[in-house]
Design a protein around this motif. Structure first.
Motif, PDB file in Angstrom:
ATOM      1  N   VAL A 483      24.268  -7.231 -26.416  1.00 55.78           N
ATOM      2  CA  VAL A 483      25.225  -6.201 -26.832  1.00 55.78           C
ATOM      3  C   VAL A 483      25.081  -4.999 -25.909  1.00 55.78           C
ATOM      4  O   VAL A 483      23.955  -4.574 -25.613  1.00 55.78           O
ATOM      5  CB  VAL A 483      24.970  -5.747 -28.288  1.00 55.78           C
ATOM      6  CG1 VAL A 483      25.885  -4.585 -28.663  1.00 55.78           C
ATOM      7  CG2 VAL A 483      25.183  -6.908 -29.256  1.00 55.78           C
ATOM      8  N   ALA A 484      26.205  -4.484 -25.425  1.00 52.52           N
ATOM      9  CA  ALA A 484      26.191  -3.284 -24.588  1.00 52.52           C
ATOM     10  C   ALA A 484      26.645  -2.087 -25.415  1.00 52.52           C
ATOM     11  O   ALA A 484      27.601  -2.184 -26.182  1.00 52.52           O
ATOM     12  CB  ALA A 484      27.094  -3.456 -23.377  1.00 52.52           C
ATOM     13  N   ASP A 540      28.339  -9.682 -27.422  1.00 51.63           N
ATOM     14  CA  ASP A 540      28.200 -10.912 -26.625  1.00 51.63           C
ATOM     15  C   ASP A 540      28.699 -10.675 -25.196  1.00 51.63           C
ATOM     16  O   ASP A 540      29.515 -11.426 -24.673  1.00 51.63           O
ATOM     17  CB  ASP A 540      28.991 -12.050 -27.298  1.00 51.63           C
ATOM     18  CG  ASP A 540      28.621 -13.413 -26.729  1.00 51.63           C
ATOM     19  OD1 ASP A 540      27.632 -13.496 -25.978  1.00 51.63           O
ATOM     20  OD2 ASP A 540      29.343 -14.389 -27.030  1.00 51.63           O
ATOM     21  N   ILE A 541      28.158  -9.635 -24.537  1.00 42.48           N
ATOM     22  CA  ILE A 541      28.667  -9.201 -23.238  1.00 42.48           C
ATOM     23  C   ILE A 541      28.112 -10.005 -22.082  1.00 42.48           C
ATOM     24  O   ILE A 541      28.668 -10.015 -20.980  1.00 42.48           O
ATOM     25  CB  ILE A 541      28.375  -7.688 -23.034  1.00 42.48           C
ATOM     26  CG1 ILE A 541      29.185  -7.121 -21.872  1.00 42.48           C
ATOM     27  CG2 ILE A 541      26.886  -7.443 -22.878  1.00 42.48           C
ATOM     28  CD1 ILE A 541      30.677  -7.203 -22.075  1.00 42.48           C
ATOM     29  N   GLY A 542      26.993 -10.692 -22.302  1.00 39.88           N
ATOM     30  CA  GLY A 542      26.461 -11.570 -21.261  1.00 39.88           C
ATOM     31  C   GLY A 542      25.545 -10.873 -20.283  1.00 39.88           C
ATOM     32  O   GLY A 542      24.409 -11.295 -20.077  1.00 39.88           O
ATOM     33  N   SER A 543      26.031  -9.796 -19.661  1.00 36.78           N
ATOM     34  CA  SER A 543      25.230  -9.121 -18.640  1.00 36.78           C
ATOM     35  C   SER A 543      25.674  -7.680 -18.481  1.00 36.78           C
ATOM     36  O   SER A 543      26.763  -7.291 -18.923  1.00 36.78           O
ATOM     37  CB  SER A 543      25.367  -9.849 -17.293  1.00 36.78           C
ATOM     38  OG  SER A 543      26.700  -9.710 -16.803  1.00 36.78           O
ATOM     39  N   GLN A 548      29.661  -3.211 -17.116  1.00 39.55           N
ATOM     40  CA  GLN A 548      30.124  -2.235 -16.108  1.00 39.55           C
ATOM     41  C   GLN A 548      31.580  -2.482 -15.743  1.00 39.55           C
ATOM     42  O   GLN A 548      32.345  -1.545 -15.511  1.00 39.55           O
ATOM     43  CB  GLN A 548      29.244  -2.332 -14.866  1.00 39.55           C
ATOM     44  CG  GLN A 548      29.532  -1.251 -13.833  1.00 39.55           C
ATOM     45  CD  GLN A 548      29.302   0.140 -14.369  1.00 39.55           C
ATOM     46  OE1 GLN A 548      28.198   0.463 -14.807  1.00 39.55           O
ATOM     47  NE2 GLN A 548      30.334   0.979 -14.353  1.00 39.55           N
ATOM     48  N   ARG A 549      31.974  -3.762 -15.727  1.00 41.23           N
ATOM     49  CA  ARG A 549      33.364  -4.086 -15.404  1.00 41.23           C
ATOM     50  C   ARG A 549      34.316  -3.503 -16.448  1.00 41.23           C
ATOM     51  O   ARG A 549      35.360  -2.918 -16.113  1.00 41.23           O
ATOM     52  CB  ARG A 549      33.532  -5.603 -15.324  1.00 41.23           C
ATOM     53  CG  ARG A 549      34.914  -6.039 -14.815  1.00 41.23           C
ATOM     54  CD  ARG A 549      35.054  -7.552 -14.777  1.00 41.23           C
ATOM     55  NE  ARG A 549      34.061  -8.146 -13.895  1.00 41.23           N
ATOM     56  CZ  ARG A 549      33.085  -8.964 -14.296  1.00 41.23           C
ATOM     57  NH1 ARG A 549      32.960  -9.254 -15.583  1.00 41.23           N
ATOM     58  NH2 ARG A 549      32.247  -9.477 -13.433  1.00 41.23           N
ATOM     59  N   LEU A 550      33.943  -3.619 -17.721  1.00 37.86           N
ATOM     60  CA  LEU A 550      34.779  -3.048 -18.776  1.00 37.86           C
ATOM     61  C   LEU A 550      34.739  -1.522 -18.738  1.00 37.86           C
ATOM     62  O   LEU A 550      35.735  -0.855 -19.026  1.00 37.86           O
ATOM     63  CB  LEU A 550      34.313  -3.550 -20.139  1.00 37.86           C
ATOM     64  CG  LEU A 550      34.656  -5.010 -20.461  1.00 37.86           C
ATOM     65  CD1 LEU A 550      34.061  -5.408 -21.806  1.00 37.86           C
ATOM     66  CD2 LEU A 550      36.157  -5.231 -20.489  1.00 37.86           C
ATOM     67  N   ALA A 551      33.581  -0.960 -18.382  1.00 37.04           N
ATOM     68  CA  ALA A 551      33.488   0.497 -18.253  1.00 37.04           C
ATOM     69  C   ALA A 551      34.411   0.996 -17.141  1.00 37.04           C
ATOM     70  O   ALA A 551      35.055   2.053 -17.279  1.00 37.04           O
ATOM     71  CB  ALA A 551      32.043   0.913 -17.973  1.00 37.04           C
ATOM     72  N   ASP A 552      34.501   0.243 -16.048  1.00 39.95           N
ATOM     73  CA  ASP A 552      35.413   0.624 -14.950  1.00 39.95           C
ATOM     74  C   ASP A 552      36.862   0.586 -15.416  1.00 39.95           C
ATOM     75  O   ASP A 552      37.679   1.444 -15.031  1.00 39.95           O
ATOM     76  CB  ASP A 552      35.212  -0.318 -13.760  1.00 39.95           C
ATOM     77  CG  ASP A 552      33.842  -0.155 -13.109  1.00 39.95           C
ATOM     78  OD1 ASP A 552      33.214   0.908 -13.328  1.00 39.95           O
ATOM     79  OD2 ASP A 552      33.403  -1.078 -12.398  1.00 39.95           O
ATOM     80  N   THR A 553      37.189  -0.408 -16.241  1.00 41.45           N
ATOM     81  CA  THR A 553      38.546  -0.486 -16.782  1.00 41.45           C
ATOM     82  C   THR A 553      38.847   0.735 -17.650  1.00 41.45           C
ATOM     83  O   THR A 553      39.951   1.293 -17.601  1.00 41.45           O
ATOM     84  CB  THR A 553      38.715  -1.768 -17.615  1.00 41.45           C
ATOM     85  OG1 THR A 553      38.430  -2.910 -16.807  1.00 41.45           O
ATOM     86  CG2 THR A 553      40.144  -1.887 -18.151  1.00 41.45           C
ATOM     87  N   SER A 574      32.400  10.407 -17.948  1.00 43.12           N
ATOM     88  CA  SER A 574      31.087   9.911 -17.548  1.00 43.12           C
ATOM     89  C   SER A 574      30.649   8.899 -18.604  1.00 43.12           C
ATOM     90  O   SER A 574      30.736   9.174 -19.799  1.00 43.12           O
ATOM     91  CB  SER A 574      30.072  11.055 -17.465  1.00 43.12           C
ATOM     92  OG  SER A 574      30.430  11.961 -16.433  1.00 43.12           O
ATOM     93  N   ILE A 575      30.194   7.734 -18.152  1.00 44.28           N
ATOM     94  CA  ILE A 575      29.842   6.660 -19.078  1.00 44.28           C
ATOM     95  C   ILE A 575      28.422   6.200 -18.810  1.00 44.28           C
ATOM     96  O   ILE A 575      28.053   5.896 -17.671  1.00 44.28           O
ATOM     97  CB  ILE A 575      30.814   5.462 -18.948  1.00 44.28           C
ATOM     98  CG1 ILE A 575      32.262   5.905 -19.212  1.00 44.28           C
ATOM     99  CG2 ILE A 575      30.421   4.340 -19.915  1.00 44.28           C
ATOM    100  CD1 ILE A 575      33.279   4.802 -19.019  1.00 44.28           C
ATOM    101  N   GLY A 576      27.621   6.167 -19.854  1.00 44.15           N
ATOM    102  CA  GLY A 576      26.271   5.632 -19.766  1.00 44.15           C
ATOM    103  C   GLY A 576      26.183   4.328 -20.540  1.00 44.15           C
ATOM    104  O   GLY A 576      26.809   4.176 -21.589  1.00 44.15           O
TER     105      GLY A 576
END
Length: 606
Positions: A483-484, A540-543, A548-553, A574-576
């Motif tokens: 989980v992220a 269930d984000i995997g990695s 980070q890919r979803l954060a970029d979106t 800003s996203i952590g």
């Protein structure tokens, strides 16, 4: 900001709000003033030497005496005030204090309420001036001393002294502790300043309790070295138990709890009966709405109980063949709820005045028709099955279902159906009670919305998003998935608020809140923590790479231009990110790490 005592972790949230820039972000320049023995915080605020202060639950007494104090929020859900004796004194029971020396500091009415509950008054012991020196207890100058369990217990433990602790909670006296407040005049003249101060303060408290070690070092370096680092750490741990920040958002206060405090003071002879504490509480609109909805639903539930009782009496009358028929007809026709009698074919035999009002059918037009004329077609088989069971098994059935008025309007009704026999027990009938609960359900939904969703953006609020995170971690542990947690803070939001106004800032927050769900997947969550802070849960984000890919979106969506008052506005965030279980397994640790990563991203310009 006038504190009630000297600089220590007890006031950590205010230091965090100042030193982390939360007050500055809100457009405030705040000076934090420590207190000395004998300083009356309320008098300092009334005199204008401070606009805000920290007080005890005795603020309610100040209000009664004419001081126009307004409580903005509660920090300690349970008061840290207690009374201690040394184990060596043999005073291991509160009643052994009779004729003993006792030091109790001012502002300790809850201790006297505790004594009152235990059956004795101040005259039962020798009340001494409080020296604020724990050595007076150790040397025998006093037999008992009031203390803050977050503070004075530390030196006793360090020196190896054992003690008995008496808490007012032992007798059901459970007051709030450390309430920050202002005056009615400040609220009337500067409502936006009060709102901004409250929000920034609570943001500071959230940060302080999530980052205690950082704030401890800050206090030690910039404010006071009166307490060692270890002492401040002890204070932080003790406060965590009293605040319960993982369950209760800092600042939360229950008007009913304040009324309980008022009632306790009344028992002490310090307040009149039924003193209205609500007038001294600053509650955001959403909290006021929740309170009103709760009151409405309470009275609705009480009314339903009475109506059900009435119906029970009516059922009994119907089952008694000796009942006076004229009296029964009057009760039936003028009952304050819809009453309907069905025959064994579910044809309507009786239809009272309240049923006419509810369903808009006149009795003369509907008697003889099937009950299914007021039942939507889709649920008729289900209702027919219920009525058949009542007829055959002679049981009472209670259910809720949609109904149709004569004009085609659909309403939601609660039904109570009971069987009875006609004269000579030759025919079986059902007497039905129906109550329109459409508005009740709407109120219930509003209450749920107000309690779990942010009033401005309609996103899940802090309480709900934290609950979703807890649930997500439980599922992840069971399924061995990741989980992220994403902590998101808008950049430049304060400038937009300052230049375009708070209304424009609200429009921007609403727009961002509408965009964020478009960046996540089904099963993920996004919620608003407060201000311009958001929390995102990716299940269930995997990695970390996927997160980070979803954060970029999200960044792309947030950065799209927004039209506010015919002006194009752009903003970034800003996203952590923290990852379960790679980075941590506890909720607070995950949020803390994501928050830290967000600040690092902000400082690096991302």
């Amino acid at each position: 900001m006038q504190l009630k005592w000297q600089h220590q972790f007890q006031f950590a949230g205010y230091y965090a709000a100042k030193e982390k820039g939360f007050y500055k972000d809100a457009g405030l320049d705040v000076r934090i003033i420590e207190a000395a023995p004998g300083v009356d915080v309320v008098r300092e605020v009334i005199a204008g030497r401070a606009q805000f202060g920290v007080g005890t639950s005795e603020l309610i007494l100040n209000r009664y005496r004419g001081d126009a104090v307004i409580v903005l929020g509660v920090i300690f859900q349970h008061s840290p005030l207690g009374l201690i004796t040394l184990t060596s004194s043999g005073i291991d029971n509160i009643h052994k204090l009779v004729d003993r020396n006792v030091m109790i500091e001012s502002g300790s009415s809850e201790l006297f309420a505790y004594f009152f509950q235990e059956g004795f008054t101040q005259k039962a012991f020798n009340l001494q001036h409080h020296s604020q020196n724990i050595n007076d207890l150790l040397t025998g100058k006093t037999d008992a001393m009031s203390v803050y369990i977050t503070d004075e217990l530390y030196p006793l433990k360090q020196q190896g002294h054992t003690y008995n602790l008496f808490s007012p909670r032992m007798s059901g006296i459970d007051f709030y502790g450390d309430n920050f407040f202002t005056l009615e005049s400040e609220l009337a003249e500067h409502p936006e300043r009060v709102k901004a101060f409250r929000e920034a303060t609570l943001r500071g408290w959230r940060y302080a309790m999530q980052n205690p070690d950082e704030i401890i070092q800050l206090i030690y370096d910039r404010y006071s070295q009166q307490h060692s680092i270890e002492h401040l750490q002890f204070e932080a741990r003790a406060m965590y138990a009293l605040m319960q920040p993982e369950l209760i958002d800092p600042g939360y206060m229950n008007p009913g709890r304040w009324q309980h405090i008022a009632q306790t003071y009344h028992q002490l002879g310090l307040l009149p009966a039924h003193f209205d504490a609500d007038a001294m509480l600053y509650l955001p609109n959403s909290e006021n709405d929740v309170k009103k909805l709760e009151r409405t639903l309470y009275y609705t539930a009480a009314g339903l109980s009475l109506l059900t009782l009435f119906l029970g009496v009516l059922f009994r009358f119907y089952r008694t063949v000796r009942v006076n028929e004229a009296r029964l007809n009057i009760m039936f026709d003028h009952a304050p709820l819809s009453l309907i009698v069905l025959d064994d074919q579910n044809r309507i035999q009786r239809w009272n005045a309240e049923a006419e009002k509810t369903f808009l059918w006149q009795a003369k037009d509907i008697v003889g028709k099937s009950i299914f004329v007021i039942i939507p077609l889709a649920i008729r088989p289900k209702i027919e099955e219920i009525l058949t069971t009542v007829h055959k098994e002679r049981t009472i059935a209670r259910h809720e279902n949609a109904n149709l008025k004569q004009d085609g309007t659909e309403i939601l009704c609660e039904w109570l159906n009971a069987p009875f026999k006609g004269k000579q027990d030759q025919a079986g009938f059902i007497i039905c009670m129906a109550r329109d609960i459409t508005e009740d359900k709407q109120l219930e939904q509003k209450l749920k919305q107000a309690a779990h969703y942010d009033n401005l953006t309609s996103l899940p609020n802090r309480a709900l998003i934290f609950n979703e995170l807890k649930h997500s971690l439980t599922l992840a542990a069971a399924d061995n998935t990741k989980v992220a947690v994403l902590f998101l803070d808008l950049n430049g939001f304060k400038e937009i608020n300052d230049n375009l106004g708070h209304e424009s800032g609200d429009i921007l927050l609403i727009t961002i809140a509408q965009r964020l769900p478009n960046a996540i997947r089904a099963g993920d969550y996004v919620g608003r923590l407060g201000g311009d802070e958001f929390l995102v849960i990716l299940q269930d984000i995997g990695s970390l790479k996927n997160a980070q890919r979803l954060a970029d979106t999200m960044q792309e969506l947030i950065s799209q231009s927004c039209l506010i008052k015919e002006r194009a506005v752009t903003i970034s965030a800003s996203i952590g990110i923290s990852l379960y279980p790679d980075d941590a397994t506890e909720i607070n640790a995950l949020i803390h790490l994501a928050d830290q990563n967000m600040y690092q991203a902000k400082q690096s310009g991302h």
